[in-house]
Design a protein around this motif. Structure first.
Motif, PDB file in Angstrom:
ATOM      1  N   THR A   1       0.684  -1.157  -0.076  1.00  0.00           N
ATOM      2  CA  THR A   1      -0.022  -0.154  -0.059  1.00  0.00           C
ATOM      3  C   THR A   1       0.967   1.336   0.003  1.00  0.00           C
ATOM      4  N   PHE A   2       1.943   1.016   0.866  1.00  0.00           N
ATOM      5  CA  PHE A   2       2.894   2.510   0.879  1.00  0.00           C
ATOM      6  C   PHE A   2       3.531   2.488  -0.414  1.00  0.00           C
ATOM      7  N   MET A   3       4.069   1.412  -1.037  1.00  0.00           N
ATOM      8  CA  MET A   3       4.557   1.364  -2.547  1.00  0.00           C
ATOM      9  C   MET A   3       3.899   2.120  -3.441  1.00  0.00           C
ATOM     10  N   ALA A   4       2.514   1.573  -3.181  1.00  0.00           N
ATOM     11  CA  ALA A   4       1.510   2.153  -4.516  1.00  0.00           C
ATOM     12  C   ALA A   4       1.265   3.713  -4.344  1.00  0.00           C
ATOM     13  N   LEU A   5       1.074   4.236  -2.912  1.00  0.00           N
ATOM     14  CA  LEU A   5       0.673   5.762  -2.798  1.00  0.00           C
ATOM     15  C   LEU A   5       1.945   6.358  -2.969  1.00  0.00           C
ATOM     16  N   LEU A   6       3.236   5.807  -2.712  1.00  0.00           N
ATOM     17  CA  LEU A   6       4.230   6.655  -2.874  1.00  0.00           C
ATOM     18  C   LEU A   6       5.239   6.473  -3.983  1.00  0.00           C
ATOM     19  N   ARG A   7       4.904   5.177  -4.916  1.00  0.00           N
ATOM     20  CA  ARG A   7       5.705   5.269  -6.248  1.00  0.00           C
ATOM     21  C   ARG A   7       4.500   5.319  -7.458  1.00  0.00           C
ATOM     22  N   ALA A   8       3.288   5.497  -7.176  1.00  0.00           N
ATOM     23  CA  ALA A   8       2.458   5.715  -8.457  1.00  0.00           C
ATOM     24  C   ALA A   8       1.430   6.607  -7.477  1.00  0.00           C
ATOM     25  N   PRO A   9       1.865   7.797  -7.305  1.00  0.00           N
ATOM     26  CA  PRO A   9       0.855   8.721  -6.708  1.00  0.00           C
ATOM     27  C   PRO A   9      -0.145   9.115  -7.414  1.00  0.00           C
ATOM     28  N   ASP A  10      -0.037   9.349  -8.819  1.00  0.00           N
ATOM     29  CA  ASP A  10      -1.128   9.915  -9.458  1.00  0.00           C
ATOM     30  C   ASP A  10      -2.188   8.703  -9.950  1.00  0.00           C
ATOM     31  N   GLN A  11      -2.079   7.279  -9.543  1.00  0.00           N
ATOM     32  CA  GLN A  11      -2.828   6.264  -9.792  1.00  0.00           C
ATOM     33  C   GLN A  11      -3.665   5.775  -8.716  1.00  0.00           C
ATOM     34  N   PHE A  12      -2.873   6.127  -7.414  1.00  0.00           N
ATOM     35  CA  PHE A  12      -3.924   5.629  -6.214  1.00  0.00           C
ATOM     36  C   PHE A  12      -4.110   6.930  -5.453  1.00  0.00           C
ATOM     37  N   LYS A  13      -5.346   6.960  -5.013  1.00  0.00           N
ATOM     38  CA  LYS A  13      -5.650   8.203  -4.414  1.00  0.00           C
ATOM     39  C   LYS A  13      -5.531   8.248  -2.870  1.00  0.00           C
ATOM     40  N   SER A  14      -5.909   6.802  -2.468  1.00  0.00           N
ATOM     41  CA  SER A  14      -5.837   6.641  -0.890  1.00  0.00           C
ATOM     42  C   SER A  14      -5.603   5.412  -0.730  1.00  0.00           C
ATOM     43  N   GLY A  15      -5.094   5.133   0.738  1.00  0.00           N
ATOM     44  CA  GLY A  15      -5.035   3.697   0.928  1.00  0.00           C
ATOM     45  C   GLY A  15      -4.611   3.501   2.308  1.00  0.00           C
ATOM     46  N   ALA A  16      -4.981   2.439   3.121  1.00  0.00           N
ATOM     47  CA  ALA A  16      -4.879   2.128   4.207  1.00  0.00           C
ATOM     48  C   ALA A  16      -3.661   0.808   4.440  1.00  0.00           C
ATOM     49  N   ALA A  17      -2.325   1.201   5.016  1.00  0.00           N
ATOM     50  CA  ALA A  17      -1.287   0.406   5.232  1.00  0.00           C
ATOM     51  C   ALA A  17      -1.406  -0.255   6.630  1.00  0.00           C
ATOM     52  N   LEU A  18      -1.531  -1.423   6.843  1.00  0.00           N
ATOM     53  CA  LEU A  18      -1.852  -2.064   8.087  1.00  0.00           C
ATOM     54  C   LEU A  18      -0.712  -2.889   8.405  1.00  0.00           C
ATOM     55  N   ARG A  19      -0.335  -2.713   9.854  1.00  0.00           N
ATOM     56  CA  ARG A  19       0.737  -3.349  10.302  1.00  0.00           C
ATOM     57  C   ARG A  19       2.105  -3.547   9.171  1.00  0.00           C
ATOM     58  N   PRO A  20       2.562  -2.454   8.596  1.00  0.00           N
ATOM     59  CA  PRO A  20       3.183  -2.297   7.480  1.00  0.00           C
ATOM     60  C   PRO A  20       4.755  -2.463   7.687  1.00  0.00           C
ATOM     61  N   VAL A  21       5.474  -3.204   6.788  1.00  0.00           N
ATOM     62  CA  VAL A  21       6.765  -2.960   6.682  1.00  0.00           C
ATOM     63  C   VAL A  21       7.272  -1.644   6.085  1.00  0.00           C
ATOM     64  N   THR A  22       8.157  -0.971   6.756  1.00  0.00           N
ATOM     65  CA  THR A  22       8.147   0.412   6.043  1.00  0.00           C
ATOM     66  C   THR A  22       9.911   0.484   5.679  1.00  0.00           C
ATOM     67  N   ASP A  23      10.651  -0.123   6.314  1.00  0.00           N
ATOM     68  CA  ASP A  23      11.990  -0.458   5.916  1.00  0.00           C
ATOM     69  C   ASP A  23      12.574  -1.725   6.122  1.00  0.00           C
ATOM     70  N   TRP A  24      12.894  -2.703   5.217  1.00  0.00           N
ATOM     71  CA  TRP A  24      13.065  -3.806   5.304  1.00  0.00           C
ATOM     72  C   TRP A  24      14.460  -4.104   6.048  1.00  0.00           C
ATOM     73  N   THR A  25      15.446  -3.221   6.437  1.00  0.00           N
ATOM     74  CA  THR A  25      16.451  -3.464   7.349  1.00  0.00           C
ATOM     75  C   THR A  25      15.752  -3.733   8.623  1.00  0.00           C
ATOM     76  N   THR A  26      14.751  -3.414   9.110  1.00  0.00           N
ATOM     77  CA  THR A  26      14.378  -3.718  10.228  1.00  0.00           C
ATOM     78  C   THR A  26      13.532  -5.275  10.652  1.00  0.00           C
ATOM     79  N   TYR A  27      13.520  -5.832   9.426  1.00  0.00           N
ATOM     80  CA  TYR A  27      12.553  -7.285   9.530  1.00  0.00           C
ATOM     81  C   TYR A  27      13.573  -8.324   9.730  1.00  0.00           C
ATOM     82  N   ASN A  28      12.951  -9.696   9.691  1.00  0.00           N
ATOM     83  CA  ASN A  28      13.939 -10.665  10.164  1.00  0.00           C
ATOM     84  C   ASN A  28      14.864 -11.498   9.042  1.00  0.00           C
TER      85      ASN A  28
END
Length: 786
Positions: free
Chosen positions: A659-686
C-alpha cells in the motif's frame, strides 16, 4: 502424464452466479467474533482402525479446542474419560503397518493395529520427540531433550542409547602442558597417583561397557557448541548431530514496550533479531559412533560449489572481506534435514547455504565418515524454502525428493547409481507428499487446472502416471488411512470454512462428514468472487485475481475501485478455498454493497505459480508487484467500468508495505490507501525471510534502498491511514512510528496513525478489528466518492 491448460480469456468465472441478491452486511457483523460463522475443522486424523475419525474445533465463546470423533454417524465430542485411549495425528508406522507410534501430550504410546491395544511407553515431565521404529522392528527409539532412548517391546524397558552433553569430557586427557609433564617426570608420587586414577577410570569404563544393565557413558561434544538437532540411526549404531557455536550470534536483541498491562506498569518483551550479515549462525555436522563414542566432524568440502561465493562481486563492491573457506550452511531440524533408511544402512542430509543460493542433498559414507553429494539445487535469486521434502523408499536404497529445478516444484526418484527421474512434471506444483506403505504410490496436493484450484493427486513410482483423486477445488490438506484404502480430506470453499470428508484412495466422490457453519451464516447470500486472469503488460503470465462486483453494472456508471493486497509476500489468496482473509472478503461484500468494485490480486511473488513468479522480486521488492496492480487497475477501468480517478488500496503486513509502495511510487494512480501493520524499512525485518530476497543490508544496501517505502516518503500526495498493533512482534510498531516521523519532518498532510495497544501482528479483539476497518471504510468514503 502432462496436464494441458486451455488458452485463457481475460476473465474466467470461478463460481456459478448466485441466484439471489447478496444479503446486506454491516461493518459490525463483518468484524465481529468469527464464532458467529461457525468454527472450522482445524485438524483431522484417522483412528487406528481406519474407520474412526477425529478432529479438533474451537469451542464457541471460548479459546478451548474440543476433540470430536466420527464413527459411522454424527460427530460426538470426546469426553475427558476417553482421552487416555485417543489416537493422535501423524502416527509413525512400522514396515508391516501392523503397529504405530503415537505421540500425545509429549508422551509416547504404541498402538497394535490388529487388536487396537494401546501401550504407554513413557510418561514424563519432559516431552519425548522424534520417535521411530528401530531396524529390528522390536524397539522404538526416541529423544528426550538431547538424549536418545530405546524401548524394548519384549522387556517393556526403556534404556538410554546416546546421552549428548555440551561440556568438556571430565575424563579426557588434559591439554599439553610442559609444567605438568615436568611434575610427573620429577615427582614419582604424582606419577603413581595419576596411574592409579587412570587404571581406576579404565576399569570403571570396562565394567560399564560389559554390563548390559548399565547406562552408556555420555558423549561429550565440548563446551563451545550448542546442539541444534540430532538423529539416531534405526540400527542404533550411529548418531548425526548438528551443532552451532555457543553464543556465536552477536546480533542485538531489542526491547518491545507494552503500555497497557495487567500490572499497571510499563513492561517490555525481547524482540526478534533483525536481518544482518552477522546471522544466522552456520551449522556443523558431526557423526558419532555410538559404541565407541568417537566423534567425527563431517567435512563439507565435497559439496559442489560450496567454496564458490555467488555474492563475491557485491562483497567486493562494498569493500567487505572476501569469503574465507567454505560457505556456511544450515541443517534445519531433524525431520527437515536428516532422513535414515528404515534399516539404518543409509542416510541423507539436506543442507542449505546461508546465502540462500544453494540446497544440497548428500548421503553419508558411514564407514569412511564422509559426505557423498546426491543432488544440488541452485538459484541465482534464492532457493525456495518450501518443497524440500525427501526420504527413502521401502527398498532402503531409492531416494525420493522434491525439487524446483524445472521451474515448478515436482517429485523425483533417484536410484543408487545416482540416476534421477521426475515422476511429476508440468506448469503446476506438487506439495505435501504422502507415500503408500509399499512406496509404489505418492499422494500429494496439486494445482494442474488453475493455480488456485487444489486437489489431491497421486502418481505411480513406476511410470509417473498422475491422477486427480478429488474434484473439490479447495483442498486444504489430507491424510491417508492406516490401511491405505481411503483419504481423509480437509477442504473449503469461498464461504465455507474448512470441513472434512472421505474419498477412496483411488479417487471418486467425496463423502462430506461435517458442516460446522452456523444456520445464520449459511442462510446468507454472498457475492461469489470471480477468479479472473488480468493480462500483464510486463511479460509475466496472466495475473490471477478475485473480482467482487455487482451482478449487473449500471450502464454509463463509473465505479470507485478498491484494490486489496494479501500479506506474507509468498502467500496465495486467489484460490477456491475459504480465504485466510475471510473478514476482508465480507468487507468486500460491504464495499460492493456501498457502490465500489474490488480486485484482490495474486501479484508476482505469490505462492503457487512457480519459480520465476516467486523470484521476480529479487532485489526489487515492491516493483514487479506494483506493475501488476497497475495492470489490474487498468483492467478494471477497461473492463469493469472502474473510475481511474478514484482508486484506493489496502492490505496488511506485506499488503501494508505494498500500500505504501503504491501511494508513494504511483501517487497519480492511487488516491488513498490503508497500510496495516506495514513493513516500511526492510532493514528492520527478520533475516530468514528478508535475506532470501534482498541479501543483507551490509552486502546489498541498494536492494534495501529501492525496496523500502521509507525511502520514498517525500513522494506522498494522496491520503493514507497507517494502522499498527503496538505489541506486534512480527513487523515492529517501530516501522510505523519511524514512517510517521518522516512524514512529520517532511510536513506531509492527509495521513494518520492509528495505534492499537493490545494487538500483535494478527488482531484478535473484535473491537480493534471494528475500529481499524471503520477507519478504512471512512477513508474510502471520504476520498473516493468525490
Amino acid at each position: 502424464m502432462r496436464f494441458v491448460l486451455p488458452l485463457l480469456a481475460t476473465a474466467i468465472a470461478a463460481n456459478v452466479t448466485a441466484t439471489a441478491a447478496p444479503t446486506a452486511i454491516t461493518l459490525d457483523q463483518t468484524m465481529a467474533n468469527p464464532d458467529w460463522i461457525g468454527n472450522p475443522v482445524e485438524s483431522a486424523w484417522w483412528g487406528w482402525d481406519s474407520r474412526q475419525i477425529y478432529f479438533k474445533q474451537k469451542r464457541t465463546g471460548s479459546v478451548v479446542r474440543d476433540t470430536f470423533q466420527i464413527n459411522g454417524g454424527a460427530a460426538k465430542r470426546v469426553e475427558d474419560k476417553q482421552l487416555a485411549n485417543l489416537d493422535s495425528d501423524n502416527p509413525v508406522y512400522n514396515r508391516e503397518r501392523t503397529r504405530a507410534i503415537l505421540l500425545r501430550n509429549g508422551d509416547l504410546f504404541e498402538r497394535d493395529l490388529k487388536t487396537g491395544a494401546l501401550t504407554q511407553i513413557v510418561r514424563g515431565t519432559t516431552a519425548a520427540s522424534d520417535a521411530q521404529y528401530a531396524a529390528d522392528g522390536n524397539h522404538i527409539q526416541f529423544r528426550v531433550g538431547s538424549d536418545w532412548f530405546s524401548w524394548s517391546r519384549s522387556e517393556r524397558l526403556v534404556s538410554p542409547v546416546a546421552l549428548l552433553r555440551t561440556a568438556k569430557d571430565p575424563e579426557a586427557a588434559p591439554d599439553a602442558d610442559f609444567r605438568r609433564d615436568l611434575q610427573l617426570r620429577l615427582i614419582s608420587t604424582l606419577a603413581r597417583q595419576k596411574q592409579e586414577k587412570d587404571e581406576s577410570r579404565d576399569q570403571r569404563n570396562a565394567d560399564r561397557a560389559a554390563d548390559a544393565t548399565r547406562a552408556p557413558l555420555p558423549i561429550y561434544l565440548g563446551e563451545k557448541v550448542t546442539i541444534e538437532t540430532s538423529s539416531l540411526s534405526p540400527d542404533g549404531r550411529y548418531l548425526l548431530v548438528v551443532t552451532a557455536v555457543k553464543d556465536g550470534d552477536k546480533r542485538k536483541v531489542g526491547k518491545m514496550p507494552k503500555y497497557v498491562t495487567e500490572s499497571g506498569y510499563e513492561e517490555t518483551d525481547d524482540e526478534r533479531k533483525r536481518v544482518s550479515e552477522a546471522g544466522p549462525l552456520k551449522h556443523e555436522l558431526k557423526l558419532v559412533d555410538v559404541a565407541t563414542r568417537k566423534i567425527t566432524e563431517l567435512s563439507l568440502d565435497d559439496l559442489p560449489g560450496i567454496k564458490e561465493d555467488p555474492l563475491a562481486a557485491m562483497r567486493a563492491a562494498q569493500k567487505l572481506d572476501p569469503l574465507k573457506g567454505n560457505r556456511g550452511v544450515r541443517f534445519e531440524g531433524r525431520e527437515e534435514s536428516i532422513r535414515w533408511s528404515a534399516n539404518g544402512a543409509r542416510v541423507a542430509v539436506m543442507a542449505q547455504a546461508i546465502d540462500n543460493k544453494d540446497r544440497w542433498i548428500a548421503g553419508v559414507d558411514l564407514a569412511a565418515a564422509k559426505l557423498k553429494p546426491l543432488h544440488r539445487l541452485s538459484d541465482a535469486a534464492w532457493v525456495n524454502n518450501r518443497g524440500n521434502d525427501f526420504g527413502w523408499q521401502p527398498d532402503n536404497s531409492t531416494l525420493w525428493y522434491e525439487s524446483e529445478e524445472s521451474g515448478y516444484s515436482h517429485l523425483y526418484l533417484q536410484t543408487p547409481d545416482g540416476k534421477a527421474r521426475a515422476i511429476t512434471s508440468g506448469k503446476w506444483e506438487e506439495s505435501n507428499v504422502n507415500w503408500s506403505a509399499d512406496g509404489q504410490t505418492a499422494y500429494f496436493m496439486c494445482n494442474p487446472k488453475l493455480p488456485g484450484t487444489y486437489e489431491v493427486c497421486s502418481t505411480s513410482a513406476k511410470d509417473g502416471a498422475v491422477k486427480e483423486l478429488t474434484t473439490l477445488g479447495g483442498v486444504e490438506s489430507f491424510a491417508l488411512s492406516p490401511d491405505g484404502r481411503k483419504l481423509l480430506v480437509r477442504y473449503s470453499t469461498a464461504y465455507m470454512p474448512a470441513q472434512i470428508g472421505t474419498v477412496s484412495s483411488s479417487g471418486g466422490a467425496v463423502t462430506q462428514l461435517t458442516d460446522t457453519r452456523s444456520a445464520e451464516f449459511k442462510a446468507r447470500e454472498w457475492i461469489q468472487p470471480e477468479i479472473v486472469a488480468v493480462p500483464s503488460t510486463h511479460g509475466a503470465d496472466p495475473v490471477w485475481a478475485k473480482l467482487y462486483r455487482p451482478a449487473k453494472l449500471e450502464a454509463g456508471k463509473k465505479y470507485p475501485v478498491v484494490m486489496f493486497v494479501h500479506g506474507a509476500g509468498y502467500l496465495q489468496n486467489v484460490t477456491k478455498r475459504y480465504p485466510v482473509y475471510f473478514r476482508e472478503q465480507m468487507f468486500h461484500n460491504l464495499l460492493v454493497q456501498q457502490g465500489y468494485i474490488v480486485l484482490d490480486m495474486d501479484y508476482r511473488a505469490s505462492l503457487g505459480y512457480g519459480r520465476n513468479w516467486r523470484t521476480a522480486i529479487y532485489r526489487q521488492m515492491g516493483h514487479p508487484e506494483l506493475e501488476d496492480y497497475v495492470d489490474g487497475l487498468n483492467w478494471m477501468v477497461a473492463n469493469q467500468q472502474g473510475d481511474a480517478k478514484n482508486v484506493g488500496i489496502y492490505g496488511g503486513s506485506y499488503g501494508g508495505f505494498m500500500t505504501f509502495m503504491a501511494l508513494l511510487r504511483a501517487p497519480d494512480q492511487f488516491k488513498s490507501g490503508a497500510a496495516l501493520r506495514p513493513v516500511t524499512d526492510w532493514t528492520t525485518y527478520n533475516h530468514e525471510y528478508t535475506a532470501n530476497i534482498l541479501n543483507s543490508p551490509e552486502l546489498d544496501p541498494e536492494a534495501y534502498k529501492v525496496s523500502s517505502p521509507i525511502e520514498y516518503a517525500d513522494k506522498l500526495k494522496g491520503h493514507i491511514l497507517i494502522a499498527h498493533g503496538m505489541i506486534d512482534d512480527n513487523v515492529f510498531y517501530q516501522d510505523s512510528v519511524r514512517m510517521a516521523q518522516r512524514f512529520i519532518e517532511l510536513k506531509k498532510d492527509n495521513w494518520e496513525l492509528a495505534s492499537y495497544p493490545l494487538e500483535r501482528h494478527g488482531f484478535v479483539h473484535p473491537e480493534a478489528w471494528y475500529d481499524e476497518y471503520r477507519r478504512i471504510y471512512q477513508l474510502f468514503e471520504r476520498t473516493l466518492k468525490q
